[in-house]
Write a protein that holds these residues in place. Structure first.
Motif, PDB file in Angstrom:
ATOM      1  N   GLU A  48       3.200   2.978   0.392  1.00 55.12           N
ATOM      2  CA  GLU A  48       3.417   1.408  -0.155  1.00 55.12           C
ATOM      3  C   GLU A  48       3.179   0.370   0.160  1.00 55.12           C
ATOM      4  O   GLU A  48       2.069  -0.751  -0.240  1.00 55.12           O
ATOM      5  CB  GLU A  48       4.650   1.053  -1.117  1.00 55.12           C
ATOM      6  CG  GLU A  48       4.580   0.340  -1.996  1.00 55.12           C
ATOM      7  CD  GLU A  48       6.130   0.300  -3.211  1.00 55.12           C
ATOM      8  OE1 GLU A  48       6.065  -0.287  -3.808  1.00 55.12           O
ATOM      9  OE2 GLU A  48       6.586   1.163  -2.787  1.00 55.12           O
ATOM     10  N   TYR A  91      -3.431 -16.846   1.395  1.00 51.88           N
ATOM     11  CA  TYR A  91      -3.280 -15.493   1.657  1.00 51.88           C
ATOM     12  C   TYR A  91      -3.449 -14.970   2.661  1.00 51.88           C
ATOM     13  O   TYR A  91      -2.617 -13.932   3.054  1.00 51.88           O
ATOM     14  CB  TYR A  91      -5.261 -15.586   0.719  1.00 51.88           C
ATOM     15  CG  TYR A  91      -5.140 -15.695  -0.468  1.00 51.88           C
ATOM     16  CD1 TYR A  91      -4.407 -14.947  -1.594  1.00 51.88           C
ATOM     17  CD2 TYR A  91      -6.593 -16.588  -0.628  1.00 51.88           C
ATOM     18  CE1 TYR A  91      -3.751 -15.389  -3.381  1.00 51.88           C
ATOM     19  CE2 TYR A  91      -6.900 -16.364  -2.324  1.00 51.88           C
ATOM     20  CZ  TYR A  91      -5.735 -16.363  -3.306  1.00 51.88           C
ATOM     21  OH  TYR A  91      -5.483 -16.328  -4.607  1.00 51.88           O
ATOM     22  N   THR A 105      -3.540  -3.977   2.089  1.00 47.22           N
ATOM     23  CA  THR A 105      -5.050  -3.601   1.420  1.00 47.22           C
ATOM     24  C   THR A 105      -5.210  -4.429   0.730  1.00 47.22           C
ATOM     25  O   THR A 105      -6.479  -5.559   0.597  1.00 47.22           O
ATOM     26  CB  THR A 105      -5.312  -2.672   1.783  1.00 47.22           C
ATOM     27  OG1 THR A 105      -4.984  -1.451   2.776  1.00 47.22           O
ATOM     28  CG2 THR A 105      -6.834  -1.956   0.800  1.00 47.22           C
ATOM     29  N   ARG A 106      -4.220  -4.713  -0.047  1.00 43.42           N
ATOM     30  CA  ARG A 106      -4.663  -5.113  -1.412  1.00 43.42           C
ATOM     31  C   ARG A 106      -4.642  -7.120  -0.871  1.00 43.42           C
ATOM     32  O   ARG A 106      -5.574  -8.030  -1.495  1.00 43.42           O
ATOM     33  CB  ARG A 106      -3.761  -6.050  -2.925  1.00 43.42           C
ATOM     34  CG  ARG A 106      -3.808  -6.448  -3.997  1.00 43.42           C
ATOM     35  CD  ARG A 106      -3.137  -6.583  -4.535  1.00 43.42           C
ATOM     36  NE  ARG A 106      -1.686  -6.842  -4.377  1.00 43.42           N
ATOM     37  CZ  ARG A 106      -0.971  -5.156  -4.293  1.00 43.42           C
ATOM     38  NH1 ARG A 106      -1.005  -4.490  -4.178  1.00 43.42           N
ATOM     39  NH2 ARG A 106       0.684  -6.259  -4.206  1.00 43.42           N
ATOM     40  N   ARG A 107      -4.010  -7.509  -0.301  1.00 41.40           N
ATOM     41  CA  ARG A 107      -3.521  -8.895   0.310  1.00 41.40           C
ATOM     42  C   ARG A 107      -4.638  -9.154   1.510  1.00 41.40           C
ATOM     43  O   ARG A 107      -5.866 -10.006   1.088  1.00 41.40           O
ATOM     44  CB  ARG A 107      -1.704  -8.971   1.474  1.00 41.40           C
ATOM     45  CG  ARG A 107      -0.861  -9.316  -0.325  1.00 41.40           C
ATOM     46  CD  ARG A 107       0.041  -9.108   1.073  1.00 41.40           C
ATOM     47  NE  ARG A 107       1.029  -9.007  -0.446  1.00 41.40           N
ATOM     48  CZ  ARG A 107       2.606  -9.233  -0.052  1.00 41.40           C
ATOM     49  NH1 ARG A 107       2.838  -9.632   1.279  1.00 41.40           N
ATOM     50  NH2 ARG A 107       3.383  -9.066  -0.754  1.00 41.40           N
ATOM     51  N   GLN A 108      -5.133  -8.261   1.743  1.00 45.07           N
ATOM     52  CA  GLN A 108      -6.412  -8.130   3.109  1.00 45.07           C
ATOM     53  C   GLN A 108      -7.627  -8.491   1.470  1.00 45.07           C
ATOM     54  O   GLN A 108      -8.763  -9.431   2.522  1.00 45.07           O
ATOM     55  CB  GLN A 108      -6.164  -7.204   3.653  1.00 45.07           C
ATOM     56  CG  GLN A 108      -7.882  -7.235   4.682  1.00 45.07           C
ATOM     57  CD  GLN A 108      -8.255  -8.390   5.740  1.00 45.07           C
ATOM     58  OE1 GLN A 108      -6.730  -8.060   6.543  1.00 45.07           O
ATOM     59  NE2 GLN A 108      -9.101  -9.160   5.767  1.00 45.07           N
ATOM     60  N   THR A 109      -8.263  -7.964   1.075  1.00 40.21           N
ATOM     61  CA  THR A 109      -8.975  -8.451  -0.152  1.00 40.21           C
ATOM     62  C   THR A 109      -8.866  -9.627  -0.860  1.00 40.21           C
ATOM     63  O   THR A 109      -9.725 -10.398  -0.574  1.00 40.21           O
ATOM     64  CB  THR A 109      -9.075  -7.719  -1.607  1.00 40.21           C
ATOM     65  OG1 THR A 109      -8.600  -5.358  -0.965  1.00 40.21           O
ATOM     66  CG2 THR A 109      -9.874  -7.904  -2.287  1.00 40.21           C
ATOM     67  N   PHE A 110      -8.009 -10.058  -0.446  1.00 37.52           N
ATOM     68  CA  PHE A 110      -7.792 -11.966  -0.977  1.00 37.52           C
ATOM     69  C   PHE A 110      -7.933 -12.593  -0.100  1.00 37.52           C
ATOM     70  O   PHE A 110      -8.615 -13.453  -0.441  1.00 37.52           O
ATOM     71  CB  PHE A 110      -6.093 -12.386  -1.083  1.00 37.52           C
ATOM     72  CG  PHE A 110      -5.533 -11.265  -2.191  1.00 37.52           C
ATOM     73  CD1 PHE A 110      -6.327 -11.020  -3.728  1.00 37.52           C
ATOM     74  CD2 PHE A 110      -4.458 -11.372  -2.946  1.00 37.52           C
ATOM     75  CE1 PHE A 110      -5.998  -9.968  -4.704  1.00 37.52           C
ATOM     76  CE2 PHE A 110      -3.092 -10.378  -4.071  1.00 37.52           C
ATOM     77  CZ  PHE A 110      -4.268 -10.347  -4.616  1.00 37.52           C
ATOM     78  N   ASN A 145       7.839  -7.801  -3.305  1.00 36.58           N
ATOM     79  CA  ASN A 145       6.474  -8.581  -3.020  1.00 36.58           C
ATOM     80  C   ASN A 145       6.360  -8.822  -4.422  1.00 36.58           C
ATOM     81  O   ASN A 145       5.259 -10.037  -3.939  1.00 36.58           O
ATOM     82  CB  ASN A 145       5.666  -6.711  -3.019  1.00 36.58           C
ATOM     83  CG  ASN A 145       5.622  -6.195  -2.041  1.00 36.58           C
ATOM     84  OD1 ASN A 145       5.526  -6.793  -0.705  1.00 36.58           O
ATOM     85  ND2 ASN A 145       5.517  -4.627  -1.878  1.00 36.58           N
ATOM     86  N   GLU A 167       4.007 -12.716  -4.001  1.00 39.16           N
ATOM     87  CA  GLU A 167       3.539 -13.476  -4.574  1.00 39.16           C
ATOM     88  C   GLU A 167       3.562 -13.385  -5.286  1.00 39.16           C
ATOM     89  O   GLU A 167       1.853 -14.450  -5.576  1.00 39.16           O
ATOM     90  CB  GLU A 167       2.104 -11.717  -4.910  1.00 39.16           C
ATOM     91  CG  GLU A 167       2.151 -10.754  -4.293  1.00 39.16           C
ATOM     92  CD  GLU A 167       1.333  -9.247  -4.077  1.00 39.16           C
ATOM     93  OE1 GLU A 167       1.198  -9.291  -5.810  1.00 39.16           O
ATOM     94  OE2 GLU A 167       0.944  -8.360  -3.711  1.00 39.16           O
ATOM     95  N   GLN A 185      -0.473  -0.165   0.835  1.00 38.40           N
ATOM     96  CA  GLN A 185      -1.395  -0.810   0.017  1.00 38.40           C
ATOM     97  C   GLN A 185      -1.297  -1.556  -0.486  1.00 38.40           C
ATOM     98  O   GLN A 185      -2.792  -3.025  -0.566  1.00 38.40           O
ATOM     99  CB  GLN A 185      -0.909  -0.153  -1.007  1.00 38.40           C
ATOM    100  CG  GLN A 185      -2.006  -0.129  -2.277  1.00 38.40           C
ATOM    101  CD  GLN A 185      -0.967   0.132  -4.247  1.00 38.40           C
ATOM    102  OE1 GLN A 185       0.294   0.465  -3.668  1.00 38.40           O
ATOM    103  NE2 GLN A 185      -1.691   0.592  -4.658  1.00 38.40           N
ATOM    104  N   ASN A 186       0.079  -2.755   0.179  1.00 36.95           N
ATOM    105  CA  ASN A 186      -0.127  -3.915  -0.348  1.00 36.95           C
ATOM    106  C   ASN A 186      -0.702  -5.037   0.553  1.00 36.95           C
ATOM    107  O   ASN A 186      -1.899  -5.900   0.424  1.00 36.95           O
ATOM    108  CB  ASN A 186       1.704  -4.371  -0.321  1.00 36.95           C
ATOM    109  CG  ASN A 186       2.823  -4.681  -1.579  1.00 36.95           C
ATOM    110  OD1 ASN A 186       1.940  -4.492  -2.427  1.00 36.95           O
ATOM    111  ND2 ASN A 186       3.580  -4.094  -1.150  1.00 36.95           N
TER     112      ASN A 186
END
Length: 481
Positions: A219, A189, A225-230, A435, A439, A222-223
Motif C-alpha cells: 500500500e 510534491y 508511485t502515485r506521489r511520484q506521478t505528482f 496518508n 495529502e 502504491q502511495n
C-alpha cells in the motif's frame, strides 16, 4: 603533455574552482524585467519605429529650409552683348503662410527692350521682400500640416513604445510568477514523496520483524508511485513554464535563456506591496484615464484628424496673397539709365477663388466622419477602462481573502496531520488516515500557492492597467514625444 601545459591547466582549474563552487543566484523580478525591457524583440521593434518617426519629423522640417538659387546668362554673338547673373534666397514662414526672400542681380552690356528688367547699376541691385497669405494658407498649409502631422506621429510612436513596454513587462511578470508557483508546487510534491519513501524503510523493518503485514508495504509502495506521478507532472509543468519564461529572459545579445530549477527563489510569499494599493475605485479610475497610453493614442488621433480637417477647410478658402518688396540699386548708373538708380517699394495683391470645389468638400466630409468615429471610439475605450479597473480591484480584494482562507486551511490541515501521526505512533490510528492527512496538507499548500499566484497576477494586471511604470520595471523611462 608538457610541463608548461600542465601548469597552465592546473592554474585554470584553480581559477575555475570558485565559479564551480558558487551557487546559482536566484532569478529576481528586477533582473528579469531589466532583461525583457532591454532585449525583447517587440520593444526593439517599437524603438526602431520611433527612430523612423524622428527621421520623418526631420524630413518634414526640410520644407522650411532656406532655398538658395542662382542663375545667369551671357550673349556670345548678336547685336546685343548683355550678360546677367541673379541669386535668390527664400525662407518659408513656420507660423504664417508665405515666405521671406532676398536677392541680388548684376548685369553688364546692352539688352533688348523686352529684357529691360535685367539692367542694373554697376554695383548691381539688391532686393528684399515678403509674401503673406491673408486667407488660404494663412493658418495652415500642406507643409505646416505635414510638419505637425510628423510631430504627432513621433508622439504616437512614443506612446506605442510605452504601450509595448507595458504589455511585455506585464506578460513577463505573469510568466515569472507562474514559473515560481509551479516550482514551489514541485517542492510540495517532493516533500510528500519523501515522507512516503522514508516511511517505506521503517515499514520494511517492521514487516521483517512481523510487526505489520506485508500488504502495508504494498500500500505504501502504491502511495510512492502515485506521489511520484505528482512530482513527474510538476517537473513537466516546470520545464514548460521555464521555456515560456525564456522568451522574456535574454542575455546581452538577445538570446533566450531557459532558467534552471536552481534559480527559483526560496518562496513567493506576499508582502505589503502586493496588496491592493487603494480602496477608492474613483481614484484608481481617474488615474488610469489620465495615464493610459491607449487613450493618449486616441487623443493623438483626434488631434491629427482635427489638423487634417483644418487643412480641408483651408482648401475651400479663396487665396489672397500680399507681396511687399523693396529694391535698391548699387553703384553708379550703367546702361539701364537713371531709372535703375532708385529705391523702389512695390506692393502687390493676388486673388483667386476655386469654383466648384467638390474634391475639397468630399475630403472635408471624410475628415468629419473619421473625427466622429474616433471620438466614439474614445468614449468606448474610457468606459471599458472604468469597468476593467473595477473588475481588477474586485479580483484583488477576493484574491486577498482567498489567500487568507488558504493560509488558515494550511494551518488546520497541518494540525490534523500532526495529531494523526501521534495517534498512529500510539496505535490509535491506521496507515490509511495518516496518508490522507499528509495529502490533505499537500493539497492545502498547493491551494495556498495558487492563491498567492492569483494575488500576484491580479496585482500585475492592476499595475499594467494603472500604468505603474516603477513596478513594471520601466521606471521613469517614459518615451519622449
Amino acid at each position: 603533455m608538457t610541463d608548461s601545459r600542465i601548469i597552465v591547466a592546473a592554474i585554470s582549474l584553480v581559477l575555475a574552482l570558485p565559479m564551480l563552487a558558487q551557487e546559482p543566484i536566484p532569478l529576481t523580478t528586477e533582473d528579469l524585467l531589466e532583461s525583457s525591457n532591454a532585449h525583447y524583440p517587440s520593444i526593439i521593434q517599437a524603438l526602431a519605429s520611433r527612430r523612423e518617426a524622428v527621421a520623418q519629423t526631420l524630413e518634414a522640417e526640410g520644407a522650411f529650409d532656406i532655398v538658395f538659387e542662382t542663375g545667369g546668362f551671357s550673349r556670345l554673338s548678336g547685336y546685343y552683348d548683355g550678360s546677367a547673373v541673379e541669386t535668390t534666397a527664400r525662407q518659408p514662414f513656420r507660423r504664417l503662410g508665405g515666405n521671406l526672400y532676398s536677392g541680388y542681380k548684376l548685369s553688364n552690356g546692352s539688352f533688348p527692350i523686352y529684357e529691360d528688367e535685367y539692367f542694373t547699376n554697376t554695383g548691381g541691385a539688391f532686393r528684399i521682400g515678403a509674401l503673406f497669405s491673408l486667407m488660404r494658407d494663412r493658418d495652415i498649409d500642406p507643409n505646416r500640416f505635414a510638419l505637425t502631422d510628423a510631430q504627432l506621429n513621433l508622439e504616437r510612436a512614443g506612446l506605442d513604445l510605452l504601450l509595448t513596454r507595458i504589455g511585455v513587462q506585464q506578460r513577463t511578470l505573469q510568466a515569472y510568477w507562474r514559473w515560481v508557483a509551479i516550482g514551489q508546487q514541485l517542492g510540495v510534491y517532493e516533500d510528500l514523496l519523501r515522507l512516503a519513501e522514508d516511511r517505506q524503510t521503517s515499514l520494511q523493518e517492521q514487516s521483517s520483524s512481523g510487526a505489520i503485514a506485508s500488504i502495508v508495504l504494498t500500500e505504501n509502495a502504491q502511495n510512492i508511485t502515485r506521489r511520484q506521478t505528482f512530482v513527474t507532472s510538476a517537473e513537466r509543468d516546470l520545464a514548460t513554464a521555464a521555456n515560456a519564461l525564456s522568451i522574456f529572459y535574454r542575455d546581452g545579445s538577445g538570446t533566450p535563456i531557459v532558467p534552471t530549477e536552481a534559480q527559483l527563489p526560496e518562496s513567493m510569499s506576499l508582502d505589503e506591496t502586493d496588496q491592493l494599493p487603494v480602496a477608492d475605485d474613483r481614484l484608481a479610475i481617474s488615474s488610469a484615464l489620465d495615464t493610459r497610453p491607449e487613450l493618449a493614442l486616441l487623443r493623438n488621433a483626434i488631434e491629427q484628424e482635427s489638423n487634417r480637417l483644418a487643412l480641408r477647410e483651408n482648401e475651400l478658402k479663396p487665396r489672397l496673397d500680399l507681396n511687399v518688396e523693396v529694391q535698391q540699386g548699387l553703384g553708379s548708373i550703367a546702361e539701364g539709365g537713371v531709372s535703375r538708380d532708385s529705391t523702389d517699394t512695390v506692393v502687390g495683391v493676388t486673388f483667386s477663388i476655386p469654383l466648384q470645389r467638390r474634391g475639397a468638400r468630399g475630403r472635408l466630409q471624410r475628415s468629419l466622419a473619421r473625427l466622429d468615429a474616433t471620438r466614439a471610439e474614445q468614449q468606448l475605450q474610457e468606459d471599458q477602462i472604468r469597468i476593467e479597473i473595477r473588475n481588477l480591484m474586485v479580483d484583488m480584494r477576493y484574491a486577498s481573502e482567498l489567500f487568507d482562507l488558504a493560509e488558515q486551511q494550511v494551518e488546520q490541515t497541518e494540525l490534523l496531520r500532526a495529531a494523526e501521526v501521534v495517534r498512529f505512533e500510539s496505535g490509535a490510528s491506521d496507515f490509511f488516515l495518516v496518508n490522507v492527512r499528509e495529502e490533505a496538507v499537500a493539497d492545502a499548500r498547493v491551494t495556498l500557492l495558487s492563491a498567492e499566484l492569483e494575488t500576484r497576477l491580479a496585482r500585475t494586471n492592476y499595475d499594467a492597467a494603472t500604468v505603474n511604470l516603477e513596478r513594471l520595471g520601466i521606471g521613469d523611462r517614459r518615451p519622449l514625444p
